[in-house]
Design a protein around this motif. Sequence first.
Motif, PDB file in Angstrom:
ATOM      1  N   ARG A 139     -46.872  19.103  37.053  1.00 14.23           N
ATOM      2  CA  ARG A 139     -45.423  19.038  36.863  1.00 14.23           C
ATOM      3  C   ARG A 139     -44.926  17.633  37.190  1.00 14.23           C
ATOM      4  O   ARG A 139     -44.123  17.046  36.463  1.00 14.23           O
ATOM      5  CB  ARG A 139     -44.746  20.084  37.744  1.00 14.23           C
ATOM      6  N   GLY A 140     -45.368  17.109  38.353  1.00 12.91           N
ATOM      7  CA  GLY A 140     -45.252  15.679  38.630  1.00 12.91           C
ATOM      8  C   GLY A 140     -43.869  15.115  38.867  1.00 12.91           C
ATOM      9  O   GLY A 140     -43.687  13.915  38.786  1.00 12.91           O
ATOM     10  N   ASP A 141     -42.849  15.924  39.155  1.00 16.58           N
ATOM     11  CA  ASP A 141     -41.545  15.315  39.389  1.00 16.58           C
ATOM     12  C   ASP A 141     -41.182  15.336  40.867  1.00 16.58           C
ATOM     13  O   ASP A 141     -42.011  15.659  41.711  1.00 16.58           O
ATOM     14  CB  ASP A 141     -40.466  16.018  38.554  1.00 16.58           C
ATOM     15  N   GLN A 142     -39.937  14.948  41.160  1.00 16.28           N
ATOM     16  CA  GLN A 142     -39.539  14.847  42.560  1.00 16.28           C
ATOM     17  C   GLN A 142     -39.528  16.194  43.257  1.00 16.28           C
ATOM     18  O   GLN A 142     -39.835  16.280  44.442  1.00 16.28           O
ATOM     19  CB  GLN A 142     -38.164  14.197  42.651  1.00 16.28           C
ATOM     20  N   GLN A 157     -46.676  10.257  43.429  1.00 11.28           N
ATOM     21  CA  GLN A 157     -45.895   9.099  43.876  1.00 11.28           C
ATOM     22  C   GLN A 157     -46.141   7.882  42.993  1.00 11.28           C
ATOM     23  O   GLN A 157     -45.205   7.181  42.616  1.00 11.28           O
ATOM     24  CB  GLN A 157     -46.217   8.766  45.332  1.00 11.28           C
ATOM     25  N   ASN A 158     -47.427   7.645  42.657  1.00 11.90           N
ATOM     26  CA  ASN A 158     -47.735   6.514  41.777  1.00 11.90           C
ATOM     27  C   ASN A 158     -47.051   6.657  40.432  1.00 11.90           C
ATOM     28  O   ASN A 158     -46.457   5.715  39.915  1.00 11.90           O
ATOM     29  CB  ASN A 158     -49.253   6.402  41.554  1.00 11.90           C
ATOM     30  N   ASN A 159     -47.163   7.870  39.902  1.00 15.39           N
ATOM     31  CA  ASN A 159     -46.548   8.157  38.616  1.00 15.39           C
ATOM     32  C   ASN A 159     -45.033   7.912  38.664  1.00 15.39           C
ATOM     33  O   ASN A 159     -44.452   7.271  37.793  1.00 15.39           O
ATOM     34  CB  ASN A 159     -46.864   9.625  38.278  1.00 15.39           C
ATOM     35  N   ALA A 164     -43.428   5.989  40.702  1.00 12.10           N
ATOM     36  CA  ALA A 164     -43.119   4.575  40.867  1.00 12.10           C
ATOM     37  C   ALA A 164     -43.060   3.890  39.504  1.00 12.10           C
ATOM     38  O   ALA A 164     -42.183   3.059  39.252  1.00 12.10           O
ATOM     39  CB  ALA A 164     -44.169   3.911  41.746  1.00 12.10           C
ATOM     40  N   MET A 165     -43.994   4.282  38.617  1.00 11.01           N
ATOM     41  CA  MET A 165     -43.971   3.740  37.245  1.00 11.01           C
ATOM     42  C   MET A 165     -42.655   4.097  36.557  1.00 11.01           C
ATOM     43  O   MET A 165     -41.988   3.263  35.947  1.00 11.01           O
ATOM     44  CB  MET A 165     -45.116   4.337  36.408  1.00 11.01           C
ATOM     45  N   TRP A 166     -42.325   5.387  36.691  1.00  9.90           N
ATOM     46  CA  TRP A 166     -41.099   5.842  36.033  1.00  9.90           C
ATOM     47  C   TRP A 166     -39.869   5.170  36.606  1.00  9.90           C
ATOM     48  O   TRP A 166     -38.882   4.976  35.907  1.00  9.90           O
ATOM     49  CB  TRP A 166     -40.962   7.364  36.158  1.00  9.90           C
ATOM     50  N   SER A 167     -39.922   4.828  37.885  1.00  5.75           N
ATOM     51  CA  SER A 167     -38.714   4.261  38.481  1.00  5.75           C
ATOM     52  C   SER A 167     -38.433   2.874  37.888  1.00  5.75           C
ATOM     53  O   SER A 167     -37.278   2.447  37.830  1.00  5.75           O
ATOM     54  CB  SER A 167     -38.801   4.228  40.004  1.00  5.75           C
ATOM     55  N   MET A 168     -39.494   2.176  37.422  1.00  4.52           N
ATOM     56  CA  MET A 168     -39.267   0.913  36.711  1.00  4.52           C
ATOM     57  C   MET A 168     -38.477   1.193  35.420  1.00  4.52           C
ATOM     58  O   MET A 168     -37.497   0.509  35.117  1.00  4.52           O
ATOM     59  CB  MET A 168     -40.599   0.250  36.316  1.00  4.52           C
ATOM     60  N   ALA A 169     -38.933   2.198  34.700  1.00  3.83           N
ATOM     61  CA  ALA A 169     -38.243   2.558  33.461  1.00  3.83           C
ATOM     62  C   ALA A 169     -36.804   2.963  33.757  1.00  3.83           C
ATOM     63  O   ALA A 169     -35.872   2.615  33.028  1.00  3.83           O
ATOM     64  CB  ALA A 169     -38.982   3.695  32.767  1.00  3.83           C
ATOM     65  N   GLN A 170     -36.649   3.694  34.879  1.00  3.01           N
ATOM     66  CA  GLN A 170     -35.310   4.146  35.278  1.00  3.01           C
ATOM     67  C   GLN A 170     -34.400   2.948  35.552  1.00  3.01           C
ATOM     68  O   GLN A 170     -33.259   2.905  35.109  1.00  3.01           O
ATOM     69  CB  GLN A 170     -35.446   5.013  36.535  1.00  3.01           C
ATOM     70  N   ASN A 171     -34.943   1.950  36.266  1.00  6.60           N
ATOM     71  CA  ASN A 171     -34.166   0.740  36.541  1.00  6.60           C
ATOM     72  C   ASN A 171     -33.753   0.057  35.258  1.00  6.60           C
ATOM     73  O   ASN A 171     -32.628  -0.426  35.135  1.00  6.60           O
ATOM     74  CB  ASN A 171     -34.975  -0.238  37.393  1.00  6.60           C
ATOM     75  N   ALA A 172     -34.692  -0.009  34.311  1.00  9.13           N
ATOM     76  CA  ALA A 172     -34.377  -0.663  33.042  1.00  9.13           C
ATOM     77  C   ALA A 172     -33.239   0.073  32.341  1.00  9.13           C
ATOM     78  O   ALA A 172     -32.305  -0.532  31.815  1.00  9.13           O
ATOM     79  CB  ALA A 172     -35.617  -0.706  32.159  1.00  9.13           C
ATOM     80  N   TRP A 173     -33.284   1.406  32.380  1.00  6.73           N
ATOM     81  CA  TRP A 173     -32.220   2.193  31.758  1.00  6.73           C
ATOM     82  C   TRP A 173     -30.879   1.965  32.452  1.00  6.73           C
ATOM     83  O   TRP A 173     -29.852   1.735  31.816  1.00  6.73           O
ATOM     84  CB  TRP A 173     -32.575   3.678  31.753  1.00  6.73           C
TER      85      TRP A 173
END
Lengths: 536, 443
Positions: free
Chosen positions: A200-203, A232-234, A236-245
């Motif tokens: 599932r991999g979400d928060q 957590q690693n996964n 962290a990757m998404w949080s970069m995308a989130q910042n870009a958005w």
Amino acid sequence: MPANVLACLRTLAFAIVLAAFALPAFAGPFEDAVGKFANDEFSDTEEAVDTLATSSNPLAYGIVSALQDGRLSADSESKKVYLTQPDGKIIDAATGAPVDSIPDSASVVRLNNKLRRHVEAALGGLTLQSPDAAVRIQAAQSVFKTHDETMLPAIDSALAKETNKGAKLAFNEARAAILLFKEDATDAEKLEAIATIKSRGDQEALALLTGLTGDQPPAIARAAASATSSIQNNLAMWSMAQNAWYGLSLGSVLLLAAIGLAITFGVMGVINMAHGEMVMLGAYTTFVVQNIIRTSYPALFDYSLLIAVPLAFIVAGAIGVLIERTIIRFLYGRPLETLLATWGLSLVLQQAVRTMFGPTNQEVGNPSWMSGAFQLGQITITYNRLWILCFTLAVFVILLAMLRFTALGLEMRAVTQNRRMAASMGIATSRVDALTFGLGSGIAGIAGVALSQIDNVSPNLGQSYIIDSFMVVVFGGVGNLWGTLVGAFTLGIANKFLEPVAGAVLGKIAILVLIILFIQKRPRGLFALKGRAVEA
Amino acid sequence: MLTQITHDIATLSRRRWLAATAGVVLALAAFTPAKAADDTIKIGILHSLSGTMAISETTLKDVMLMLIDEQNKKGGVLGKKLEAVVVDPASNWPLFAEKARELITKDKVSVVFGCWTSVSRKSVLPVFKELNSILFYPVQYEGEESERNVFYTGAAPNQQAIPAVDYLMKEEKVKRWVLAGTDYVYPRTTNKILEAYLKAKGVAADDIMINYTPFGHSDWQTIVADIKKFGSAGKKTAVVSTINGDANVPFYKELGNQGIKATDIPVVAFSVGEEELAGLDTKPLLGHLAAWNYFESIKTPDNAKFIKEWHDFTKNPKRTTNDPMEAHYIGFNMWVKAVEKAKSFDADKVIDALPGIKQANLTGGVSEMLPNHHITKPVFIGEIRADGQFNVVSPDDPKKAKLVPGDAWSDYLEGSKDLEADWVTLKCGNYNKVTKKCLGSGS
């Protein structure tokens, strides 16, 4: 979450089915329970909910959901409880008899968060068998969060019947969450549960895994730890995308606020300190439109913004033309006087709005299509931000096309590039000046409609955007719409990547410092105009 | 850069500006009411009517006018009519000091009701001390202050922040804390006190996240996402918000849009009241909390009467009442009683008469002015409901709420826990109980 309530409410669901066949029987305990809502005590309300859940009365389910929505009122004097149905009809909750109006002495039955969770999860548990797949998924999600053991049989039976793929996944995850915390689950079951939750991999999955107690067998503890770090690693990757958005979204707001200024300041060279007030007037136009719609045509509420956009353009644009004709045209070529005059004007406009509408914030609602969010992978994208991004780009493209392909656009460019030549070609330059200023102001008004969705509609609305707008236009390069676009998105993204590291306050300071350094190096901004137009 | 340009302009065409300014001054003078007769007593009202704080402070000006009006209908004070002198410090902190000086020296007011932000209060303090006048300050603040000339009718941290945190610990079993605030003195000091308090209660440093944002912050996406992330560590999380004024609206909107519900991560706010909610679509906010000493929704005969008078006075049946308004109600009535007790309007006599004065508040209790110039207040925790009002969730019966005495010096901060303020026996605003010395601002 008290297990007995869930059990009770499941019985209640059964009771509703029964009631469809049998005539309602009004038992004493039911009426007593309903009467308890009038006591205005949280413990009594809790008891009443429990009793209602076990009663066989068909009104019970309606009462509990009305309680959740704040549609249940009680009169502590007469002990009468009133229920406002979703269609606005009022009934006596104890008898179901219609009532004309709720007396003034009655007030809405109070809930606190504890009770609200109690009611919410109970109602959620009831909807596991709902015919609507989306409702089933939601119910499964609420079980996932509470991972209440007593729900396991219900989940299992629902899972067995489930055919919808999404709902099946949600039920499997809910089942895994329960098993993970179940005392007597086997190690194999628990390992499988961890694998399901990991995928599932979400928060929320992360919250579940980190919430696991320390006294687990080593194999399970190891699996949980590895699943946690992989999630957590996964993330962290998404949080970069989130910042870009987030950066794109902030950039679109900056662009929207600055785009009108790019015309009045960028193209015409008028230092227009009243630009922010044009944005504010657009926002107040939205407020007035919504007010009229609320009182006269409530059904049109979702279209209120579409109606407000042209009106805001007309209102702000007309005021812009008026300002140009009465003040600014006497001040062309005198930038310092223009600055002071428009700044004074901005104060006048603010105070005028404050006098007309009052100093307090005005409520501008979000239409349903602008509320809420959806998940894209692990990023939450809110609809209002998405729509504003689309809207901004649309405004930008339309403006660009207008300047490029229409006669007015041609005249505007001609006048700003070489006024005397344009005049000798027969262009009425003063009319074009007025229209250009009106266009810039009108676009600021449109920006106000969009900004009313994410910010306060108050007389100070404009002030909070004026500095940012100038920053964007100067940074992007005066006189160049593309510069404004690139400038806005650059600042937005830089800001959002700095914010998690430096904090909101320092991030903003850092951006300002960077801009100062940049302007030192390139005083004409990112895209400097070249050639004769520069000196004009 | 901007000020430079403005300056240039000012020098460029000074003559023209002088002429314009003269015109404005003349025009204003025409509107100033004629000088009052000798048998009236003047009361200064020092609240911003323009600028960023106008949103909150205009209401306080109106409520003061209403209270003065009513007192006059009852025959005034000591047989003299009261007259309000309203000035507009325009949300400009140094201007507060100037206007305060003008009220005291030029208009000769007997007492001033005013200020909202702590920075404006700090700005007028020296003026009130120098000219020996009285200020009633009606807003909840960070504490760490007690002055002879100031009476604090709003909440000190122990009357708002600490009880709110206690409620979350007890009722919501919160284990992880986000302290979010606007970047200025009130949130910073309050959060310092709360952090020390939470640590004293055994909360680990890892479970506290502190976040500051600029005034008027409107893009909350990153911070709300951070809160969501912080809240997904498997422990119950809550946000304690000292976010001020306008920034709250986009903050709550973002919370709602990102799907954070009060049942998941409750937010308890110290600066969000009925007035702020009036400009807000409250649907996504249901169940979020606020801590105050007064809510409009509390049903008592006094409160009903107050609300009715307010509606009649403003001719607007929808105007809300809020906590700082009640503070002015209490403060004004305490001042009236103190003047009657001292039988004089003289500042020194009234200051000495004020401690010990009792006044019924609007929620069924009786507040008392304490020797440290703070008052006793009940503490309520309310949940936002759909109509923009609050449901009181703690205490169970609002009318029987215990009154908490205001503590000027927090017991949880290193530098202030030994300090005590007492203007009756010690005659000192910051007496050190350990060294037995008054640290300066004594009389």
